[in-house]
Design a protein around this motif. Structure first.
Motif, PDB file in Angstrom:
ATOM      1  N   MET A   1      20.899  -3.227  23.467  1.00  0.00           N
ATOM      2  CA  MET A   1      21.984  -4.190  23.283  1.00  0.00           C
ATOM      3  C   MET A   1      23.018  -4.037  24.392  1.00  0.00           C
ATOM      4  O   MET A   1      24.180  -4.400  24.232  1.00  0.00           O
ATOM      5  N   THR A   2      22.586  -3.476  25.510  1.00  0.00           N
ATOM      6  CA  THR A   2      23.466  -3.246  26.653  1.00  0.00           C
ATOM      7  C   THR A   2      23.251  -4.324  27.701  1.00  0.00           C
ATOM      8  O   THR A   2      22.120  -4.648  28.047  1.00  0.00           O
ATOM      9  N   ALA A   3      24.367  -4.875  28.211  1.00  0.00           N
ATOM     10  CA  ALA A   3      24.279  -5.928  29.226  1.00  0.00           C
ATOM     11  C   ALA A   3      24.476  -5.382  30.636  1.00  0.00           C
ATOM     12  O   ALA A   3      24.010  -5.989  31.603  1.00  0.00           O
ATOM     13  N   ALA A   4      25.190  -4.253  30.795  1.00  0.00           N
ATOM     14  CA  ALA A   4      25.473  -3.750  32.150  1.00  0.00           C
ATOM     15  C   ALA A   4      25.832  -2.266  32.101  1.00  0.00           C
ATOM     16  O   ALA A   4      26.228  -1.736  31.062  1.00  0.00           O
ATOM     17  N   HIS A   5      25.688  -1.618  33.269  1.00  0.00           N
ATOM     18  CA  HIS A   5      26.098  -0.226  33.477  1.00  0.00           C
ATOM     19  C   HIS A   5      26.794  -0.123  34.832  1.00  0.00           C
ATOM     20  O   HIS A   5      26.517  -0.905  35.742  1.00  0.00           O
ATOM     21  N   VAL A   6      27.676   0.868  34.969  1.00  0.00           N
ATOM     22  CA  VAL A   6      28.198   1.256  36.283  1.00  0.00           C
ATOM     23  C   VAL A   6      28.194   2.780  36.345  1.00  0.00           C
ATOM     24  O   VAL A   6      28.388   3.452  35.331  1.00  0.00           O
ATOM     25  N   SER A   7      27.975   3.325  37.536  1.00  0.00           N
ATOM     26  CA  SER A   7      27.904   4.782  37.667  1.00  0.00           C
ATOM     27  C   SER A   7      29.174   5.383  38.249  1.00  0.00           C
ATOM     28  O   SER A   7      29.337   6.594  38.239  1.00  0.00           O
TER      29      SER A   7
ATOM     30  N   ASN B   1      27.460   2.059  28.003  1.00  0.00           N
ATOM     31  CA  ASN B   1      26.641   0.865  27.752  1.00  0.00           C
ATOM     32  C   ASN B   1      27.562  -0.320  27.443  1.00  0.00           C
ATOM     33  O   ASN B   1      28.156  -0.394  26.364  1.00  0.00           O
ATOM     34  N   LEU B   2      27.677  -1.249  28.391  1.00  0.00           N
ATOM     35  CA  LEU B   2      28.621  -2.352  28.287  1.00  0.00           C
ATOM     36  C   LEU B   2      27.991  -3.539  27.577  1.00  0.00           C
ATOM     37  O   LEU B   2      26.832  -3.891  27.819  1.00  0.00           O
ATOM     38  N   ALA B   3      28.766  -4.174  26.713  1.00  0.00           N
ATOM     39  CA  ALA B   3      28.291  -5.323  25.926  1.00  0.00           C
ATOM     40  C   ALA B   3      28.644  -6.626  26.634  1.00  0.00           C
ATOM     41  O   ALA B   3      29.546  -6.680  27.468  1.00  0.00           O
ATOM     42  N   LYS B   4      27.951  -7.704  26.273  1.00  0.00           N
ATOM     43  CA  LYS B   4      28.298  -9.019  26.802  1.00  0.00           C
ATOM     44  C   LYS B   4      29.223  -9.735  25.820  1.00  0.00           C
ATOM     45  O   LYS B   4      29.288  -9.398  24.629  1.00  0.00           O
ATOM     46  N   THR B   5      29.938 -10.735  26.328  1.00  0.00           N
ATOM     47  CA  THR B   5      30.936 -11.444  25.523  1.00  0.00           C
ATOM     48  C   THR B   5      30.313 -12.093  24.303  1.00  0.00           C
ATOM     49  O   THR B   5      30.924 -12.124  23.226  1.00  0.00           O
ATOM     50  N   LEU B   6      29.100 -12.630  24.423  1.00  0.00           N
ATOM     51  CA  LEU B   6      28.454 -13.280  23.289  1.00  0.00           C
ATOM     52  C   LEU B   6      28.240 -12.312  22.134  1.00  0.00           C
ATOM     53  O   LEU B   6      28.274 -12.710  20.970  1.00  0.00           O
ATOM     54  N   ASP B   7      28.003 -11.020  22.440  1.00  0.00           N
ATOM     55  CA  ASP B   7      27.777 -10.031  21.387  1.00  0.00           C
ATOM     56  C   ASP B   7      29.078  -9.427  20.860  1.00  0.00           C
ATOM     57  O   ASP B   7      29.142  -9.001  19.704  1.00  0.00           O
ATOM     58  N   TRP B   8      30.112  -9.354  21.703  1.00  0.00           N
ATOM     59  CA  TRP B   8      31.379  -8.737  21.294  1.00  0.00           C
ATOM     60  C   TRP B   8      32.515  -9.610  21.827  1.00  0.00           C
ATOM     61  O   TRP B   8      33.100  -9.324  22.851  1.00  0.00           O
ATOM     62  N   PRO B   9      32.823 -10.689  21.141  1.00  0.00           N
ATOM     63  CA  PRO B   9      33.794 -11.663  21.675  1.00  0.00           C
ATOM     64  C   PRO B   9      35.228 -11.151  21.645  1.00  0.00           C
ATOM     65  O   PRO B   9      35.568 -10.222  20.900  1.00  0.00           O
ATOM     66  N   TYR B  10      36.042 -11.795  22.442  1.00  0.00           N
ATOM     67  CA  TYR B  10      37.458 -11.434  22.586  1.00  0.00           C
ATOM     68  C   TYR B  10      38.248 -11.893  21.363  1.00  0.00           C
ATOM     69  O   TYR B  10      38.086 -13.016  20.890  1.00  0.00           O
TER      70      TYR B  10
ATOM     71  N   PRO C   1      19.106  -4.680  29.090  1.00  0.00           N
ATOM     72  CA  PRO C   1      18.201  -5.614  28.398  1.00  0.00           C
ATOM     73  C   PRO C   1      18.915  -6.778  27.738  1.00  0.00           C
ATOM     74  O   PRO C   1      18.355  -7.855  27.626  1.00  0.00           O
ATOM     75  N   ALA C   2      20.172  -6.593  27.286  1.00  0.00           N
ATOM     76  CA  ALA C   2      20.872  -7.665  26.588  1.00  0.00           C
ATOM     77  C   ALA C   2      21.225  -8.825  27.493  1.00  0.00           C
ATOM     78  O   ALA C   2      21.636  -9.879  27.021  1.00  0.00           O
ATOM     79  N   ALA C   3      21.085  -8.640  28.807  1.00  0.00           N
ATOM     80  CA  ALA C   3      21.351  -9.739  29.737  1.00  0.00           C
ATOM     81  C   ALA C   3      20.144 -10.650  29.889  1.00  0.00           C
ATOM     82  O   ALA C   3      20.213 -11.634  30.609  1.00  0.00           O
ATOM     83  N   MET C   4      19.033 -10.346  29.200  1.00  0.00           N
ATOM     84  CA  MET C   4      17.816 -11.135  29.339  1.00  0.00           C
ATOM     85  C   MET C   4      17.988 -12.506  28.733  1.00  0.00           C
ATOM     86  O   MET C   4      18.777 -12.711  27.811  1.00  0.00           O
ATOM     87  N   PHE C   5      17.161 -13.445  29.205  1.00  0.00           N
ATOM     88  CA  PHE C   5      17.164 -14.826  28.721  1.00  0.00           C
ATOM     89  C   PHE C   5      16.372 -14.932  27.424  1.00  0.00           C
ATOM     90  O   PHE C   5      15.305 -14.360  27.303  1.00  0.00           O
TER      91      PHE C   5
END
Length: 821
Positions: free
Chosen positions: A201-207, A158-167, A327-331
């Protein structure tokens, strides 16, 4: 050597930390640069970061900066997945967290790659048809994209977006990788560990992933450039090259050339291959780097094409499989958002923001001088809290005394800037011989930030003038329905069903206050009792599930309705405490018993926490999932609906009449567009100043009625800025035959509630409380026309000087969203 380099070199920020290594003789660099390039089809071009691709749009996220950390492998991986998700979902890319990869992808892995073009042409001998690669990902110490992708599939998932887990430029951001379990306090940072991230709280997945080449790739050609070109047809590829320490950090533009790759150890930098093009010097690859936008061609590299291994591009070309969004990629309606908006990368919006901030700073400085001059000449007067005439300095002193803050100097500067902006509005109105329909003044929220001045003062006055000239009585003029107010006795119940005005303070929690205000009114109407004070903190702490809802707009396509509004729209949102949210997500959580078995808590049992504190950390979140004591329960929401639906056009096509008919059933939670003047509103009738779009709705209130004053009809809205704002916390908004500043987009009404029999007695005090039916504090002024003309002249000269200086000094202002080093 009588040769003009195809590339431009110069100093970049990376030279601050890297000494000159001079591993390659300058003569050799020039020699390789002189070799002509023409290996792709004539006039061939492709760019997945522009509209020049089969999709006709960019699928690339923002240009990022890895800074001093050796994390190119994490950035290339995140960039690859962002683009793959964008292609798979046909949506704009969401910036994914490189910090998550940096922390959670580690260890040694072995992977086998096939090179069907090995042993042909000029391919180096060290590259064999089948080659095993062993690599270790070690945070800022380096790594490989194939390792990161394997971990993304198998370990991270479950990959996070930058806004939730910044660099953070480190492989340890303080949360660690060995936490026993995830906390759930409502703070997104609590989920930033290497355990499995919650699905919502996941923004993306890859298989999975695969090399772009295999043993069957050379059936038609062994030309390495053609193989890469064909592999790019399906989307960007993560690749690796030799980043010459002498010239690569210095690259500023043009076509970059690479020396001969005589060892696999020379391949030392990961990027994203996004396309190809050509110029007079031949063909070149287009690569997206992670050095920030001040490096290269706005963050991109143009690399000369060859028929060997293209500086290493042919060694590790990788694509991802099974990309999807979460779902975390939602507006979000009231806060949040992706790192790309309206199809434009965020770094460009940052440039616009920087320019606006600079202009605002200039205008604020001028405003300070103006305020001082006007006070000395006794030409401008303010009314204080006690309705006495005071100077600007006395007004600010009184204001900071009544609303103390620990950042006193900053608060005073912000107040001074807001005073200047408000005075500018009145000066322009005076010069145009116009009396504004609304009064403006200071509010505690002005202490936090200076005005953005996104609407110039003169434009705001012109909007107000145009509104008065075109406005006419739109509400029915029969005595029975010319006015309505659920916060007074002017309604079918003949009593007040609204609670007192609340104060959300610095927290972006309007959605929680509007929702609890709506529920309180519905309960009061159902049980024929005075309203009780409900807990917005319960929603802030517990309401976070993502939801979608369809809303029908039967009036879409009307003469005054924007063309972008469709007859039916799917809205998506999830609530993020002080980060914003929506009323329909909160109502969905409450009515589906997502927490506290659907029970609505009383404010005295679950009080609101000052937004200056973290309102989501002070309570144990286990309280969300248990049952509340019956004495702490105000009631339950059983059902809710959009206030205007497909049947609303049965009797009328006028949006004002539709909303008025819906208001007969009770108050409505609504959303609208706000600006600087909204925060400064002190009374009168406010005209909407912004064009309404689906993306600029940014505030939620409670619509409680309507009225007509001196031929100007208006809505009555209850806000959550406290009694010092507006008309004791209320607003009069002029009606129109379009979207009414956005009120018609997201109107919601409760259709069924159930009261608790054990609710405590109501001890709400309404002393000093308004009901939205009277006026507000006004600003008095007297501005010399000569000063306005002089100020405009000085401002114009200053802007022209700045513009001329900017054109001479630079072609483009570059601002990196990652705050590049």
């Amino acid at each position: 050597m009588n040769h003009r380099l195809t590339m431009t070199l110069g100093l970049t920020h990376r030279h601050l930390n890297i000494p000159l290594q001079k591993k390659h003789d300058p003569i050799n660099i020039i020699t390789h640069n002189r070799i002509p390039s023409r290996h792709l089809a004539l006039n061939a071009s492709l760019n997945w970061c522009s509209s020049n691709n089969p999709l006709g749009r960019s699928v690339c996220g923002d240009i990022k900066s890895q800074k001093k950390c050796g994390s190119c492998w994490a950035f290339a991986t995140a960039d690859l997945i962002e683009s793959a998700v964008s292609i798979a979902t046909n949506d704009t890319p969401v910036s994914l967290s490189t910090q998550q990869l940096l922390m959670c992808s580690n260890g040694t892995q072995v992977h086998t790659f096939s090179y069907c073009f090995a042993n042909t042409g000029k391919i180096p001998a060290w590259l064999t048809p089948q080659k095993q690669w062993s690599a270790t990902n070690s945070g800022c110490g380096g790594g490989m994209t194939q390792n990161a992708l394997t971990d993304a599939v198998n370990r991270i998932q479950n990959l996070a977006k930058t806004l939730d887990w910044p660099y953070t430029e480190s492989n340890n951001n303080g949360t660690g990788t060995t936490a026993a379990k995830l906390k759930n306090s409502g703070n997104d940072n609590d989920y930033n560990t290497c355990h499995l991230r919650p699905a919502n709280m996941t923004a993306a997945h890859v298989s999975g992933w695969e090399p772009a080449f295999n043993e069957n790739s050379c059936q038609n050609t062994t030309d390495t450039a053609i193989l890469l070109r064909d592999a790019l047809n399906t989307g960007p590829l993560s690749v690796a090259i030799h980043a010459q320490p002498d010239t690569f950090p210095a690259y500023k533009g043009g076509v970059y050339s690479c020396p001969e790759i005589n060892s696999s150890d020379m391949i030392d930098h990961a990027l994203l291959l996004v396309g190809y093009d050509s110029d007079n010097n031949g063909d070149y690859w287009i690569l997206k780097n992670s050095y920030g936008t001040s490096w290269g061609v706005n963050g991109f590299l143009y690399l000369k094409v060859d028929n060997v291994i293209n500086c290493g591009l042919n060694v590790f070309p990788i694509r991802v499989l099974g990309a999807s969004s979460g779902p975390a990629a939602m507006f979000l309606i009231d806060g949040g958002g992706n790192l790309e908006f309206a199809g434009i990368p965020m770094e460009k919006w940052v440039v616009v923001g920087a320019i606006i901030a600079g202009v605002a700073a200039i205008l604020s400085t001028i405003g300070l001088f103006v305020a001082q001059t006007r006070r000395q000449n006794a030409t401008c007067y303010w009314l204080s809290y006690t309705d006495t005439i005071v100077s600007t300095q006395e007004l600010i002193d009184d204001f900071t005394h009544r609303f103390p803050t620990y950042k006193l100097d900053s608060a005073r500067q912000n107040l001074i800037a807001h005073v200047a902006y408000i005075q500018d509005i009145y000066q322009h109105a005076n010069a145009l011989n116009h009396t504004l329909t609304m009064a403006l003044g200071l509010h505690p929220i002005h202490q936090t930030n200076p005005p953005s001045r996104n609407i110039p003062a003169i434009d705001l006055v012109k909007i107000n003038i145009a509104g008065v000239q075109t406005h006419h009585r739109r509400l029915s003029q029969t005595p029975s329905n010319s006015s309505l107010n659920w916060c007074s006795e002017n309604n079918p119940k003949k009593r007040r069903v609204c609670g007192p005005v609340r104060q959300q303070q610095v927290c972006n929690s309007c959605w929680a206050f509007a929702t609890t205000d709506l529920i309180a009114s519905a309960l009061s109407m159902a049980n024929n009792k005075p309203p009780v004070l409900l807990s917005p903190q319960q929603l802030l702490t517990c309401s976070s599930n993502p939801y979608t809802t369809f809303i029908d707009y039967c009036y879409a396509g009307g003469s005054n309705i924007p063309t972008w509004l469709a007859p039916s729209v799917l809205w998506q949102s999830s609530n993020h405490a002080c980060g914003g949210g929506s009323a329909f997500s909160a109502l969905s959580d409450v009515s589906t018993e997502s927490f506290n078995n659907g029970a609505i808590a009383l404010d005295e049992d679950w009080p609101y926490v000052d937004g200056n504190s973290n309102a989501t950390q002070v309570l144990n979140n286990t309280k969300c999932w248990g049952s509340l004591p019956s004495s702490e329960i105000a009631g339950y929401v059983k059902s809710w609906v959009p206030a205007i639906d497909a049947s609303a056009c049965t009797y009328t096509t006028r949006t004002v009449e539709m909303m008025k008919n819906a208001l007969l059933k009770g108050p409505i939670s609504v959303s609208m567009v706000t600006s600087d003047s909204f925060k400064a509103y002190k009374g009168g009738i406010f005209f909407c100043e912004n064009e309404v779009t689906m993306s600029n709705i940014n505030h939620i209130l409670l619509l409680v009625g309507y009225d007509v004053v001196e031929g100007l009809e208006h809505w009555i809205l209850k806000n959550s800025y406290g009694r010092d704002w507006g008309i004791r916390g209320y607003m009069h908004l002029a009606t129109d035959e379009a979207l009414n500043c956005g009120l018609h987009l997201l109107p919601f009404q409760i259709t069924q509630v159930q009261s608790s029999n054990d609710t405590k007695s109501n001890n709400i005090s309404y002393a000093g409380e308004g009901n939205g039916s009277n006026g507000g504090v006004e600003l008095q002024h007297s501005t010399p026309v000569l000063w306005i003309l002089s100020g405009c002249f000085v401002g114009l000269v200053f802007v022209l000087l700045v513009f001329a200086f900017a054109r001479r000094k630079m072609k483009l202002i570059k601002v990196n969203i990652e705050h590049e080093f």
